[in-house]
Design a protein around this motif. Sequence first.
Motif, PDB file in Angstrom:
ATOM      1  N   GLU A   1       3.066   5.092   6.569  1.00  0.00           N
ATOM      2  CA  GLU A   1       3.326   3.881   5.533  1.00  0.00           C
ATOM      3  C   GLU A   1       4.518   4.094   4.522  1.00  0.00           C
ATOM      4  N   TYR A   2       4.811   5.242   4.122  1.00  0.00           N
ATOM      5  CA  TYR A   2       5.612   5.352   3.241  1.00  0.00           C
ATOM      6  C   TYR A   2       7.244   5.208   4.142  1.00  0.00           C
ATOM      7  N   GLY A   3       7.256   5.649   5.468  1.00  0.00           N
ATOM      8  CA  GLY A   3       8.585   5.789   6.200  1.00  0.00           C
ATOM      9  C   GLY A   3       8.891   4.285   6.604  1.00  0.00           C
ATOM     10  N   PHE A   4       7.691   3.492   6.917  1.00  0.00           N
ATOM     11  CA  PHE A   4       7.773   2.123   7.580  1.00  0.00           C
ATOM     12  C   PHE A   4       8.386   1.507   6.334  1.00  0.00           C
ATOM     13  N   LEU A   5       7.804   1.372   5.380  1.00  0.00           N
ATOM     14  CA  LEU A   5       8.140   0.648   4.291  1.00  0.00           C
ATOM     15  C   LEU A   5       9.740   0.747   3.657  1.00  0.00           C
ATOM     16  N   THR A   6      10.029   2.285   3.643  1.00  0.00           N
ATOM     17  CA  THR A   6      11.357   2.310   3.394  1.00  0.00           C
ATOM     18  C   THR A   6      12.465   2.158   4.381  1.00  0.00           C
ATOM     19  N   VAL A   7      12.258   2.594   5.601  1.00  0.00           N
ATOM     20  CA  VAL A   7      13.262   2.176   6.828  1.00  0.00           C
ATOM     21  C   VAL A   7      13.301   0.789   6.863  1.00  0.00           C
ATOM     22  N   LEU A   8      12.362   0.075   6.889  1.00  0.00           N
ATOM     23  CA  LEU A   8      12.249  -1.483   7.207  1.00  0.00           C
ATOM     24  C   LEU A   8      12.952  -2.173   6.032  1.00  0.00           C
ATOM     25  N   GLY A   9      12.554  -1.753   4.990  1.00  0.00           N
ATOM     26  CA  GLY A   9      13.190  -2.314   3.766  1.00  0.00           C
ATOM     27  C   GLY A   9      14.710  -2.233   3.507  1.00  0.00           C
ATOM     28  N   LEU A  10      15.156  -1.071   3.557  1.00  0.00           N
ATOM     29  CA  LEU A  10      16.511  -0.716   3.246  1.00  0.00           C
ATOM     30  C   LEU A  10      17.261  -1.110   4.417  1.00  0.00           C
ATOM     31  N   ALA A  11      16.887  -1.074   5.939  1.00  0.00           N
ATOM     32  CA  ALA A  11      17.789  -1.473   6.812  1.00  0.00           C
ATOM     33  C   ALA A  11      17.685  -3.021   7.033  1.00  0.00           C
ATOM     34  N   SER A  12      16.862  -3.662   6.475  1.00  0.00           N
ATOM     35  CA  SER A  12      16.929  -5.121   6.583  1.00  0.00           C
ATOM     36  C   SER A  12      17.325  -5.869   5.426  1.00  0.00           C
ATOM     37  N   GLY A  13      17.970  -5.344   4.478  1.00  0.00           N
ATOM     38  CA  GLY A  13      18.659  -5.824   3.278  1.00  0.00           C
ATOM     39  C   GLY A  13      17.708  -6.109   2.156  1.00  0.00           C
ATOM     40  N   VAL A  14      16.506  -5.334   1.996  1.00  0.00           N
ATOM     41  CA  VAL A  14      15.738  -5.498   0.895  1.00  0.00           C
ATOM     42  C   VAL A  14      16.532  -4.683  -0.422  1.00  0.00           C
ATOM     43  N   PRO A  15      16.536  -5.278  -1.503  1.00  0.00           N
ATOM     44  CA  PRO A  15      17.119  -4.407  -2.525  1.00  0.00           C
ATOM     45  C   PRO A  15      16.257  -2.933  -2.626  1.00  0.00           C
ATOM     46  N   GLY A  16      17.277  -1.794  -2.890  1.00  0.00           N
ATOM     47  CA  GLY A  16      16.687  -0.629  -2.882  1.00  0.00           C
ATOM     48  C   GLY A  16      15.850  -0.439  -3.870  1.00  0.00           C
ATOM     49  N   PRO A  17      15.975  -1.022  -5.510  1.00  0.00           N
ATOM     50  CA  PRO A  17      15.136  -0.789  -6.571  1.00  0.00           C
ATOM     51  C   PRO A  17      13.761  -1.530  -6.376  1.00  0.00           C
ATOM     52  N   LEU A  18      13.920  -2.408  -5.172  1.00  0.00           N
ATOM     53  CA  LEU A  18      12.692  -3.134  -5.125  1.00  0.00           C
ATOM     54  C   LEU A  18      11.936  -2.324  -4.025  1.00  0.00           C
ATOM     55  N   VAL A  19      12.572  -1.647  -3.208  1.00  0.00           N
ATOM     56  CA  VAL A  19      11.760  -0.723  -2.215  1.00  0.00           C
ATOM     57  C   VAL A  19      11.319   0.308  -2.911  1.00  0.00           C
ATOM     58  N   PHE A  20      12.036   0.838  -3.937  1.00  0.00           N
ATOM     59  CA  PHE A  20      11.385   1.923  -4.702  1.00  0.00           C
ATOM     60  C   PHE A  20      10.299   1.544  -5.584  1.00  0.00           C
ATOM     61  N   VAL A  21      10.181   0.432  -6.406  1.00  0.00           N
ATOM     62  CA  VAL A  21       9.097   0.236  -7.037  1.00  0.00           C
ATOM     63  C   VAL A  21       7.902  -0.089  -6.175  1.00  0.00           C
ATOM     64  N   LEU A  22       7.974  -0.667  -5.057  1.00  0.00           N
ATOM     65  CA  LEU A  22       6.696  -0.677  -4.053  1.00  0.00           C
ATOM     66  C   LEU A  22       6.258   0.620  -3.787  1.00  0.00           C
ATOM     67  N   LEU A  23       7.036   1.292  -3.247  1.00  0.00           N
ATOM     68  CA  LEU A  23       6.611   2.688  -3.090  1.00  0.00           C
ATOM     69  C   LEU A  23       5.949   3.559  -4.172  1.00  0.00           C
ATOM     70  N   VAL A  24       6.728   3.362  -5.379  1.00  0.00           N
ATOM     71  CA  VAL A  24       5.996   4.190  -6.599  1.00  0.00           C
ATOM     72  C   VAL A  24       4.354   3.409  -6.878  1.00  0.00           C
ATOM     73  N   ALA A  25       4.262   2.351  -6.562  1.00  0.00           N
ATOM     74  CA  ALA A  25       3.169   1.461  -6.838  1.00  0.00           C
ATOM     75  C   ALA A  25       2.055   2.205  -5.794  1.00  0.00           C
ATOM     76  N   VAL A  26       2.414   2.046  -4.457  1.00  0.00           N
ATOM     77  CA  VAL A  26       1.526   2.582  -3.473  1.00  0.00           C
ATOM     78  C   VAL A  26       1.220   4.037  -3.572  1.00  0.00           C
ATOM     79  N   VAL A  27       2.140   5.019  -4.203  1.00  0.00           N
ATOM     80  CA  VAL A  27       1.995   6.412  -4.346  1.00  0.00           C
ATOM     81  C   VAL A  27       0.970   6.397  -5.464  1.00  0.00           C
ATOM     82  N   LEU A  28       0.969   5.620  -6.626  1.00  0.00           N
ATOM     83  CA  LEU A  28       0.191   5.970  -7.618  1.00  0.00           C
ATOM     84  C   LEU A  28      -1.210   5.288  -7.221  1.00  0.00           C
ATOM     85  N   HIS A  29      -1.373   4.401  -6.305  1.00  0.00           N
ATOM     86  CA  HIS A  29      -2.823   4.078  -5.755  1.00  0.00           C
ATOM     87  C   HIS A  29      -3.316   5.133  -5.211  1.00  0.00           C
ATOM     88  N   HIS A  30      -2.617   5.949  -4.338  1.00  0.00           N
ATOM     89  CA  HIS A  30      -2.966   6.991  -3.597  1.00  0.00           C
ATOM     90  C   HIS A  30      -3.253   8.148  -4.453  1.00  0.00           C
TER      91      HIS A  30
END
Length: 214
Positions: A99-128
């Motif tokens: 999950e983390y790898g897919f969200l990171t690679v897809l987001g950054l490679a497809s032009g999603v702003p890095g800070p936004l990708v980071f916030v999403l990953l942090v939210a998912v990590v805190l959930h887990h």
Amino acid sequence: MSGAVREAAPRRPDLRQLRDDSHIGLLLGRIVPGAFPPLLTALTVALVAGTLLVADGGQLTGITLFAPVASLLLSGLVSGHPHDGRFDWLVPPVLRVTEYGFLTVLGLASGVPGPLVFVLLVAVVLHHRDDVTRPAVGMVRPGWVRAAALGWDGRLLVVAVGGALESLTAAYGLLAAYLVALLVRESVRTWSATPVTDLRDDHNDRGGVNASST
């Protein structure tokens, strides 16, 4: 209902809960429970998702967006397995890396702003993190909270739908905001349900300045 359920004693978390499957994945697991080995299936999911990402350089394409669907179908079939094998404890980490790898690679490679990708990953990590740490102190999160977080496969499907609608950045933003709001709400409920000792009463019981002289 309180924000967290108190149990009798600390216990090891259930591996099936740590999988963090969506409702769809759990439903698929009821079809053929125990038919496939969980670890082999989780590794296959990671391999399929990684292959589809690499095939198009991690960018947003039709074949890349198929990865969440393939992951859901493969992983969901073993969500009902008791996970009692010798190495089945590796299943949740493999799914987390997927999950983390897919969200990171897809987001950054497809032009999603890095800070936004980071916030999403942090939210998912805190959930887990909540699912892992609370059983250690004899608590579990309410089932509705875990279900509301959509599951790891459900979150990937949300991203896939956003990409298919050419709104990948919006999908990342909405998903991040939703998960953060859910975490804040659950934290407030937990804090408000936590017993608090009145320090003044404790001081008096120990013979403090306000203690009775008789």
